[in-house]
Design a protein around this motif. Sequence first.
Motif, PDB file in Angstrom:
ATOM      1  N   LEU A  10      -4.776   7.235   6.300  1.00 61.92           N
ATOM      2  CA  LEU A  10      -6.078   6.581   6.223  1.00 61.92           C
ATOM      3  C   LEU A  10      -5.966   5.074   6.434  1.00 61.92           C
ATOM      4  N   GLU A  11      -7.053   4.493   6.924  1.00 61.65           N
ATOM      5  CA  GLU A  11      -7.152   3.041   7.085  1.00 61.65           C
ATOM      6  C   GLU A  11      -8.292   2.509   6.225  1.00 61.65           C
ATOM      7  N   ALA A 128      -3.869  -5.201  -2.007  1.00 63.25           N
ATOM      8  CA  ALA A 128      -3.685  -5.287  -0.559  1.00 63.25           C
ATOM      9  C   ALA A 128      -3.857  -6.715  -0.058  1.00 63.25           C
ATOM     10  N   ILE A 129      -4.764  -7.466  -0.661  1.00 68.14           N
ATOM     11  CA  ILE A 129      -4.976  -8.869  -0.271  1.00 68.14           C
ATOM     12  C   ILE A 129      -3.864  -9.751  -0.814  1.00 68.14           C
ATOM     13  N   ASP A 466     -16.723  15.659 -10.331  1.00 70.13           N
ATOM     14  CA  ASP A 466     -17.218  15.698  -8.959  1.00 70.13           C
ATOM     15  C   ASP A 466     -17.136  14.334  -8.269  1.00 70.13           C
ATOM     16  N   GLU A 467     -16.581  13.348  -8.937  1.00 64.68           N
ATOM     17  CA  GLU A 467     -16.515  11.987  -8.386  1.00 64.68           C
ATOM     18  C   GLU A 467     -15.833  11.973  -7.019  1.00 64.68           C
ATOM     19  N   SER A 468     -16.401  11.202  -6.097  1.00 66.31           N
ATOM     20  CA  SER A 468     -15.794  11.076  -4.778  1.00 66.31           C
ATOM     21  C   SER A 468     -15.955   9.648  -4.265  1.00 66.31           C
ATOM     22  N   LEU A 469     -15.048   9.260  -3.396  1.00 70.08           N
ATOM     23  CA  LEU A 469     -15.007   7.927  -2.793  1.00 70.08           C
ATOM     24  C   LEU A 469     -15.064   8.076  -1.289  1.00 70.08           C
ATOM     25  N   SER A 470     -16.000   7.385  -0.632  1.00 69.23           N
ATOM     26  CA  SER A 470     -16.131   7.447   0.818  1.00 69.23           C
ATOM     27  C   SER A 470     -15.010   6.668   1.493  1.00 69.23           C
ATOM     28  N   GLU A 475     -13.325   1.330   3.970  1.00 71.58           N
ATOM     29  CA  GLU A 475     -12.825   0.477   5.057  1.00 71.58           C
ATOM     30  C   GLU A 475     -13.817  -0.632   5.388  1.00 71.58           C
ATOM     31  N   ARG A 476     -15.101  -0.286   5.482  1.00 70.14           N
ATOM     32  CA  ARG A 476     -16.101  -1.304   5.836  1.00 70.14           C
ATOM     33  C   ARG A 476     -16.204  -2.382   4.756  1.00 70.14           C
ATOM     34  N   VAL A 477     -16.196  -1.985   3.504  1.00 70.03           N
ATOM     35  CA  VAL A 477     -16.326  -2.966   2.429  1.00 70.03           C
ATOM     36  C   VAL A 477     -15.105  -3.875   2.377  1.00 70.03           C
ATOM     37  N   PHE A 478     -13.921  -3.336   2.665  1.00 72.50           N
ATOM     38  CA  PHE A 478     -12.732  -4.178   2.703  1.00 72.50           C
ATOM     39  C   PHE A 478     -12.837  -5.211   3.812  1.00 72.50           C
ATOM     40  N   GLU A 479     -13.268  -4.790   4.995  1.00 71.96           N
ATOM     41  CA  GLU A 479     -13.443  -5.730   6.105  1.00 71.96           C
ATOM     42  C   GLU A 479     -14.489  -6.778   5.755  1.00 71.96           C
ATOM     43  N   TYR A 480     -15.538  -6.361   5.092  1.00 77.24           N
ATOM     44  CA  TYR A 480     -16.591  -7.296   4.671  1.00 77.24           C
ATOM     45  C   TYR A 480     -16.040  -8.295   3.666  1.00 77.24           C
ATOM     46  N   LEU A 481     -15.289  -7.822   2.689  1.00 76.60           N
ATOM     47  CA  LEU A 481     -14.703  -8.710   1.686  1.00 76.60           C
ATOM     48  C   LEU A 481     -13.785  -9.731   2.338  1.00 76.60           C
ATOM     49  N   LEU A 482     -12.964  -9.293   3.268  1.00 82.19           N
ATOM     50  CA  LEU A 482     -12.061 -10.223   3.953  1.00 82.19           C
ATOM     51  C   LEU A 482     -12.836 -11.293   4.710  1.00 82.19           C
ATOM     52  N   GLU A 483     -13.950 -10.917   5.331  1.00 80.96           N
ATOM     53  CA  GLU A 483     -14.741 -11.896   6.080  1.00 80.96           C
ATOM     54  C   GLU A 483     -15.419 -12.877   5.129  1.00 80.96           C
ATOM     55  N   VAL A 484     -15.870 -12.398   3.982  1.00 81.28           N
ATOM     56  CA  VAL A 484     -16.447 -13.309   2.989  1.00 81.28           C
ATOM     57  C   VAL A 484     -15.402 -14.318   2.542  1.00 81.28           C
ATOM     58  N   LEU A 485     -14.191 -13.866   2.235  1.00 79.76           N
ATOM     59  CA  LEU A 485     -13.127 -14.776   1.807  1.00 79.76           C
ATOM     60  C   LEU A 485     -12.779 -15.768   2.915  1.00 79.76           C
ATOM     61  N   ARG A 486     -12.792 -15.300   4.156  1.00 79.86           N
ATOM     62  CA  ARG A 486     -12.477 -16.181   5.283  1.00 79.86           C
ATOM     63  C   ARG A 486     -13.501 -17.294   5.423  1.00 79.86           C
TER      64      ARG A 486
END
Length: 491
Positions: A10-11, A128-129, A466-470, A475-486
């Motif tokens: 996974l990515e 990861a960051i 029944d908990e699940s994680l998309s 992936e999208r939220v991680f990319e978004y977080l990185l752009e906010v930090l940038r």
Amino acid sequence: MSERAVLGALEPSRVFYYFEQISQIPRGSGHTRQISDYLVSFAAEHGLRYIQDASGNVVIYKEGSKGREDARPVILQGHMDMVAEKRPGSAHDLHRDPLVLQIEGDHITAKDTTLGGDDGIALAYMLAILESEAYEHPPLEAVCTVDEEIGLLGAVGLDLGCLESTRMINLDSEEEGILWAGCAGGVSVQAEIPVGHAQAHGMPVTVTIGGLKGGHSGSDIHKKRANAHILMGRFLYDLDQEAAYEIMGLSGGDKDNVIPAKCEARLVLEPDGWEDFSRFCRRWQEDIRREYAGSDEEIWVSCEKEDEKDAETEAAVLDPSSKSRLLFFLMEIPDGVQKFSGTCRHLVETSCNLGSLRLGEDALYASSGVRSSVDPAMDHLSEKITFLAEFLGGTARLEGRYPAWEYKVDSPLRDLMAAVYEDLYQEEPKIAAIHAGLECGVFYQGIEGLDCVSIGPDMRDIHTPDESLSISSTERVFEYLLEVLRRLDQK
């Protein structure tokens, strides 16, 4: 650690690597020392400054990336503990066994248990960051707290003097595309109703109400899901109108922040009362399923003899006065949504969840989680439960009160994060407050002028097996977080 990487393909790979690593560490609330020490080992291995306080909270510091060393720092924050629940009949030991991760389409689940995406994904994002030199960011203060799920205890006990920043990105939300900018406060009301006993002769039976969806007592409370304890009180009251019985035992749930999905009662029936009792149970189940169609239509009522030979027994049961007080308490205690906000559409303002119920030797113990974004409303509801307990000859005490996080009209961090979201996805994010309690309230109260936003990827049915994680949302939220930090303080 697991020898086979279930999430290896996974990515983003390092986010899912760390999520799988921490999923191998049992970390139910109150049992977080192992995960706390793991974070310390990570910091030491990567040459990062850290502190670990007496409670097990860990703060890891990282300098800004090249050219950003002198920028204003930012706090990244999440919690280590998870709600540790499993399916009935599961042999999984939540204090010893690693989670068994599974991939189901776009979602990650855990076999027969809660997943701990709340809030394991925050730890995975931060690690990861912190390990990488590839990302642009200001100085980071990564705050990992213990025991959030049982009253924000780690955040409350953290010495905030160890933090320099006055802006924070909390990573403990469960819906992509929403910037949370406020949350409810809460308190646990622990009621004790004294009981006495008498002897009764008859047929012992066990009644179990189950099949409910349960869920998070903050983020799911507006869905009008059934509370197993409230249903049991209603079942016992209705039965009392039709048949003679006595109460030997009663138990269900152990967490204020989980809508209970199961409750069990042990009763003594009249020696010849089984057939009428069985018919009542079937009829009551049909009625309650119709009432909760669309939210909890799978409710079931199980009625079993404790001795299949129809043996009668002499048993200690509640005396008549104690039985009446127990029924009165369960029929009258507030539960569910009490009021919606008059200023923020669709936001629950005040609610109550009877999360834990146990009939002990000398008392009925009942624990309710009260939430509100308005302090006087929270105080009033707590006082109402206290008055009910005292009216019945008992007591109530308040534990683990935590503050609301008030919405700020002026928030440069929120404005930046909204702009980044719109640039990335060509649509505006939703900005809202949440009824669930977040640690942001504790930090908001303790750090003067704190500017705070909470985000997270899509998760479903948290606090339940029944908990699940998309995967795609992670992936999208991680990319978004990185752009906010940038882009923080970008010139």
